[in-house]
Write a protein that holds these residues in place. Structure first.
Motif, PDB file in Angstrom:
ATOM      1  N   SER A  75      40.952  44.638  31.147  1.00 48.67           N
ATOM      2  CA  SER A  75      41.505  43.527  31.521  1.00 48.67           C
ATOM      3  C   SER A  75      40.852  42.429  31.007  1.00 48.67           C
ATOM      4  N   ARG A  76      41.575  41.370  30.691  1.00 49.14           N
ATOM      5  CA  ARG A  76      41.890  40.401  30.405  1.00 49.14           C
ATOM      6  C   ARG A  76      40.782  39.801  30.671  1.00 49.14           C
ATOM      7  N   ASN A  77      40.272  39.234  31.726  1.00 48.01           N
ATOM      8  CA  ASN A  77      39.366  38.667  32.200  1.00 48.01           C
ATOM      9  C   ASN A  77      37.845  38.887  32.860  1.00 48.01           C
ATOM     10  N   PRO A  78      37.434  40.043  31.942  1.00 47.18           N
ATOM     11  CA  PRO A  78      36.753  40.935  32.696  1.00 47.18           C
ATOM     12  C   PRO A  78      35.239  40.162  33.048  1.00 47.18           C
ATOM     13  N   MET A  79      35.015  39.376  32.348  1.00 45.59           N
ATOM     14  CA  MET A  79      33.829  38.520  33.188  1.00 45.59           C
ATOM     15  C   MET A  79      34.938  38.113  34.139  1.00 45.59           C
ATOM     16  N   TYR A  80      35.675  37.552  34.572  1.00 45.16           N
ATOM     17  CA  TYR A  80      35.668  36.545  36.021  1.00 45.16           C
ATOM     18  C   TYR A  80      36.151  37.577  36.575  1.00 45.16           C
ATOM     19  N   VAL A  81      36.721  38.995  36.358  1.00 50.78           N
ATOM     20  CA  VAL A  81      36.462  39.921  37.529  1.00 50.78           C
ATOM     21  C   VAL A  81      35.153  40.845  37.253  1.00 50.78           C
ATOM     22  N   GLY A  82      33.957  40.454  36.788  1.00 54.02           N
ATOM     23  CA  GLY A  82      32.667  40.786  37.533  1.00 54.02           C
ATOM     24  C   GLY A  82      31.907  39.156  37.897  1.00 54.02           C
ATOM     25  N   MET A  83      31.862  38.237  38.337  1.00 54.36           N
ATOM     26  CA  MET A  83      32.104  37.681  38.801  1.00 54.36           C
ATOM     27  C   MET A  83      32.934  37.666  40.324  1.00 54.36           C
ATOM     28  N   ILE A  84      33.991  37.959  40.019  1.00 48.54           N
ATOM     29  CA  ILE A  84      34.388  37.498  41.616  1.00 48.54           C
ATOM     30  C   ILE A  84      34.133  39.230  42.906  1.00 48.54           C
ATOM     31  N   SER A  85      33.737  40.521  41.837  1.00 48.35           N
ATOM     32  CA  SER A  85      32.831  41.707  42.257  1.00 48.35           C
ATOM     33  C   SER A  85      31.882  41.392  42.900  1.00 48.35           C
ATOM     34  N   THR A  86      30.962  40.176  42.314  1.00 47.36           N
ATOM     35  CA  THR A  86      29.808  40.331  42.739  1.00 47.36           C
ATOM     36  C   THR A  86      30.056  38.783  43.620  1.00 47.36           C
ATOM     37  N   LEU A  87      30.546  38.076  44.144  1.00 50.13           N
ATOM     38  CA  LEU A  87      30.343  37.620  45.160  1.00 50.13           C
ATOM     39  C   LEU A  87      31.162  38.282  46.364  1.00 50.13           C
ATOM     40  N   CYS A  88      32.052  39.476  45.819  1.00 51.24           N
ATOM     41  CA  CYS A  88      32.296  40.583  47.469  1.00 51.24           C
ATOM     42  C   CYS A  88      31.498  41.054  47.681  1.00 51.24           C
ATOM     43  N   GLY A  89      30.103  41.852  46.523  1.00 50.84           N
ATOM     44  CA  GLY A  89      29.351  42.209  47.417  1.00 50.84           C
ATOM     45  C   GLY A  89      28.334  41.206  47.945  1.00 50.84           C
ATOM     46  N   VAL A  90      28.004  39.909  47.575  1.00 51.58           N
ATOM     47  CA  VAL A  90      27.510  39.509  48.376  1.00 51.58           C
ATOM     48  C   VAL A  90      27.926  39.448  49.600  1.00 51.58           C
ATOM     49  N   ALA A  91      29.531  39.106  49.820  1.00 52.83           N
ATOM     50  CA  ALA A  91      30.195  38.708  50.883  1.00 52.83           C
ATOM     51  C   ALA A  91      29.807  39.816  51.759  1.00 52.83           C
ATOM     52  N   LEU A  92      29.939  41.092  51.571  1.00 54.16           N
ATOM     53  CA  LEU A  92      29.455  42.272  52.333  1.00 54.16           C
ATOM     54  C   LEU A  92      28.232  42.303  52.687  1.00 54.16           C
ATOM     55  N   LEU A  93      27.322  41.827  52.151  1.00 55.19           N
ATOM     56  CA  LEU A  93      26.028  41.449  52.320  1.00 55.19           C
ATOM     57  C   LEU A  93      25.774  40.942  53.682  1.00 55.19           C
ATOM     58  N   PHE A  94      26.432  39.801  53.458  1.00 57.72           N
ATOM     59  CA  PHE A  94      25.826  38.271  54.302  1.00 57.72           C
ATOM     60  C   PHE A  94      27.231  39.434  55.837  1.00 57.72           C
ATOM     61  N   ASN A  95      28.031  39.720  55.981  1.00 57.08           N
ATOM     62  CA  ASN A  95      28.206  40.429  56.757  1.00 57.08           C
ATOM     63  C   ASN A  95      28.957  39.872  57.793  1.00 57.08           C
ATOM     64  N   ALA A  96      29.430  38.576  56.969  1.00 64.38           N
ATOM     65  CA  ALA A  96      30.141  37.364  58.290  1.00 64.38           C
ATOM     66  C   ALA A  96      31.857  36.889  58.036  1.00 64.38           C
ATOM     67  N   LEU A  97      32.273  36.403  58.166  1.00 63.38           N
ATOM     68  CA  LEU A  97      34.064  35.703  57.410  1.00 63.38           C
ATOM     69  C   LEU A  97      33.648  34.906  56.747  1.00 63.38           C
ATOM     70  N   LEU A  98      33.208  34.122  57.066  1.00 59.22           N
ATOM     71  CA  LEU A  98      33.742  32.862  56.317  1.00 59.22           C
ATOM     72  C   LEU A  98      32.719  33.076  54.677  1.00 59.22           C
ATOM     73  N   PRO A  99      32.197  33.745  53.527  1.00 58.34           N
ATOM     74  CA  PRO A  99      31.668  33.743  52.572  1.00 58.34           C
ATOM     75  C   PRO A  99      33.169  34.235  51.710  1.00 58.34           C
ATOM     76  N   TRP A 100      34.036  35.364  53.088  1.00 57.47           N
ATOM     77  CA  TRP A 100      35.150  35.448  52.008  1.00 57.47           C
ATOM     78  C   TRP A 100      36.125  34.550  51.278  1.00 57.47           C
ATOM     79  N   VAL A 101      36.188  33.585  52.390  1.00 57.40           N
ATOM     80  CA  VAL A 101      37.426  32.261  52.128  1.00 57.40           C
ATOM     81  C   VAL A 101      36.202  31.659  51.095  1.00 57.40           C
ATOM     82  N   VAL A 102      35.448  31.871  50.550  1.00 57.37           N
ATOM     83  CA  VAL A 102      34.029  30.669  49.266  1.00 57.37           C
ATOM     84  C   VAL A 102      35.093  32.139  48.314  1.00 57.37           C
TER      85      VAL A 102
END
Length: 149
Positions: free
Chosen positions: A83-110
């Motif tokens: 990846s040319r942007n692994p730091m950004y990929v890591g941040m997005i992956s982390t946010l995806c995991g948080v959205a999964l933990l919340f188990n709600a729709l609106l966090p995915w918009v973020v």
């Protein structure tokens, strides 16, 4: 291009705070059956590891990690082979995991808004700066390695 006083890690933290707030007021909860939301720990862990390893690579070669400022060295090994942007990929992956933990729709918009913000306000300008700084070498790297994954 000038460095910005608010950089991706600031937007990342702001996104986390916003996700927490939205998850509290969310009406569409329990998108996936319990206990499957706990799988969010996997992308959180992977995201943190990827971002930290990529940041460490910058430190090892002594190049600038501040977005929108010239780099002294082009990093193309380690995480940057995939990846040319692994730091950004890591941040997005982390946010995806948080959205999964919340188990709600609106966090995915973020998560989506954060990814769009990165692309439009950072990645696009960083790629122009890298092309200006490293020329054909960076263009060849762009052809070989994907922007995200």
């Amino acid at each position: 291009m000038t460095p910005r006083s608010v950089n991706p890690p600031h937007y990342f933290l702001g996104s986390l705070v916003l996700m927490i707030g939205l998850a509290q007021i969310e009406l569409a909860r329990d998108l996936i059956a319990a206990p499957w939301q706990w799988l969010g720990i996997i992308p959180i862990t992977a995201g943190v590891i990827v971002a930290m390893l990529a940041a460490r690579q910058f430190g090892r070669v002594g190049t600038n990690i501040v977005p929108l400022t010239p780099s002294s060295t082009m990093v193309t090994d380690g995480m940057f082979r995939w990846s040319r942007n692994p730091m950004y990929v890591g941040m997005i992956s982390t946010l995806c995991g948080v959205a999964l933990l919340f188990n709600a729709l609106l966090p995915w918009v973020v998560v989506v808004a954060f990814a769009v913000l990165l692309k439009r306000h950072f990645v696009r300008h960083e790629e122009a700066l890298m092309t200006k700084t490293f020329g054909e070498r960076y263009i060849e790297y762009q052809g070989r390695v994907r922007r995200w994954v």
